[in-house]
Design an enzyme around this catalytic site. Structure first.
Site, mmCIF file in Angstrom:
data_model
loop_
_atom_site.group_PDB
_atom_site.id
_atom_site.type_symbol
_atom_site.label_atom_id
_atom_site.label_comp_id
_atom_site.label_asym_id
_atom_site.label_seq_id
_atom_site.Cartn_x
_atom_site.Cartn_y
_atom_site.Cartn_z
ATOM 1 N N ARG A 1 -11.680 7.322 13.647
ATOM 2 C CA ARG A 1 -11.518 6.669 12.345
ATOM 3 C C ARG A 1 -12.824 6.030 11.875
ATOM 4 O O ARG A 1 -13.096 5.991 10.676
ATOM 5 C CB ARG A 1 -10.395 5.643 12.395
ATOM 6 C CG ARG A 1 -9.020 6.321 12.431
ATOM 7 C CD ARG A 1 -7.913 5.331 12.546
ATOM 8 N NE ARG A 1 -6.603 5.950 12.421
ATOM 9 C CZ ARG A 1 -5.512 5.471 12.982
ATOM 10 N NH1 ARG A 1 -5.553 4.362 13.695
ATOM 11 N NH2 ARG A 1 -4.359 6.092 12.818
ATOM 12 N N PHE B 1 0.797 -1.219 0.000
ATOM 13 C CA PHE B 1 0.000 0.000 0.000
ATOM 14 C C PHE B 1 0.839 1.284 0.000
ATOM 15 O O PHE B 1 0.298 2.380 -0.116
ATOM 16 C CB PHE B 1 -0.948 0.027 1.207
ATOM 17 C CG PHE B 1 -0.244 -0.014 2.535
ATOM 18 C CD1 PHE B 1 0.238 1.145 3.127
ATOM 19 C CD2 PHE B 1 -0.068 -1.220 3.197
ATOM 20 C CE1 PHE B 1 0.891 1.108 4.350
ATOM 21 C CE2 PHE B 1 0.579 -1.273 4.421
ATOM 22 C CZ PHE B 1 1.061 -0.098 5.000
ATOM 23 N N HIS C 1 -3.862 10.257 11.627
ATOM 24 C CA HIS C 1 -2.626 9.537 11.940
ATOM 25 C C HIS C 1 -2.347 9.676 13.423
ATOM 26 O O HIS C 1 -2.666 10.699 14.039
ATOM 27 C CB HIS C 1 -1.455 10.128 11.141
ATOM 28 C CG HIS C 1 -0.135 9.571 11.552
ATOM 29 N ND1 HIS C 1 0.306 8.335 11.128
ATOM 30 C CD2 HIS C 1 0.826 10.064 12.368
ATOM 31 C CE1 HIS C 1 1.499 8.107 11.662
ATOM 32 N NE2 HIS C 1 1.838 9.138 12.414
ATOM 33 N N ASN D 1 -7.942 6.457 6.387
ATOM 34 C CA ASN D 1 -8.539 6.337 7.721
ATOM 35 C C ASN D 1 -8.656 7.685 8.443
ATOM 36 O O ASN D 1 -8.958 7.733 9.616
ATOM 37 C CB ASN D 1 -7.778 5.314 8.569
ATOM 38 C CG ASN D 1 -6.334 5.704 8.810
ATOM 39 O OD1 ASN D 1 -5.929 6.833 8.576
ATOM 40 N ND2 ASN D 1 -5.556 4.760 9.300
#
Length: 167
Positions: free
Chosen positions: A71, A23, A84, A81
């Site tokens: 999230r 990813f 962080h 999401n």
């Protein structure tokens, strides 16, 4: 708090620990696609507290297991999401230096160093303030103490001598 937009190269540097994962290209592309807001949170156990508010990194799973987490509310999928969070104090320090290069991070005292610091710099002023609070017994003790601490701050700049009208 700082609003900024990172280049793909900056995102690659920020997420260097994720390099090589499937990813990674999508992550850096997404994170550099628009502006973001970086913040430093300061509180006792800040990293674990923020992680608890964030919920699982996969927003889809967060909706199932932690429906009130940030999230779950703001994320769209496992990559996007929304937020962080540093995984440890050391990663938080690295990430703060990255996002706020002009900030000087000082090591947080712990153990005996923390006790010595509190005994020398905090307890005398706080003890005087709490004593005055008990004598005064105000209706709003928190606001009264906050005002008292501002007024009696030992680090508050003071003039060395009084300025007269003639000066």
């Amino acid at each position: 708090k700082r609003k900024l937009q990172l280049s793909p190269e900056q995102c690659s540097n920020f997420y260097a620990d994720q390099y090589g994962k499937v990813f990674f290209p999508n992550l850096t592309a997404y994170m550099s696609s628009g502006p973001l807001v970086a913040m430093v949170l300061a509180r006792h156990r800040a990293v674990s507290y923020w992680q608890e508010l964030l919920g699982p990194s996969n927003s889809i799973r967060a909706r199932r297991t932690h429906p009130h987490s940030l999230r779950a509310i703001y994320g769209t999928d496992e990559l996007r999401n929304a937020l962080h969070g540093s995984l440890s104090i050391s990663s938080a320090e690295r990430e703060i230096r990255f996002m706020f290069p002009e900030v000087i991070l000082e090591p947080i005292p712990a153990g005996q160093r923390a006790r010595d610091y509190l005994n020398l710099y905090v307890k005398p002023t706080l003890l005087a303030g709490l004593t005055a609070l008990c004598k005064e017994k105000p209706s709003d003790p928190m606001t009264w103490l906050a005002d008292w601490l501002l007024e009696h701050n030992p680090n508050k700049p003071r003039l060395q001598h009084k300025i007269t009208e003639e000066e």
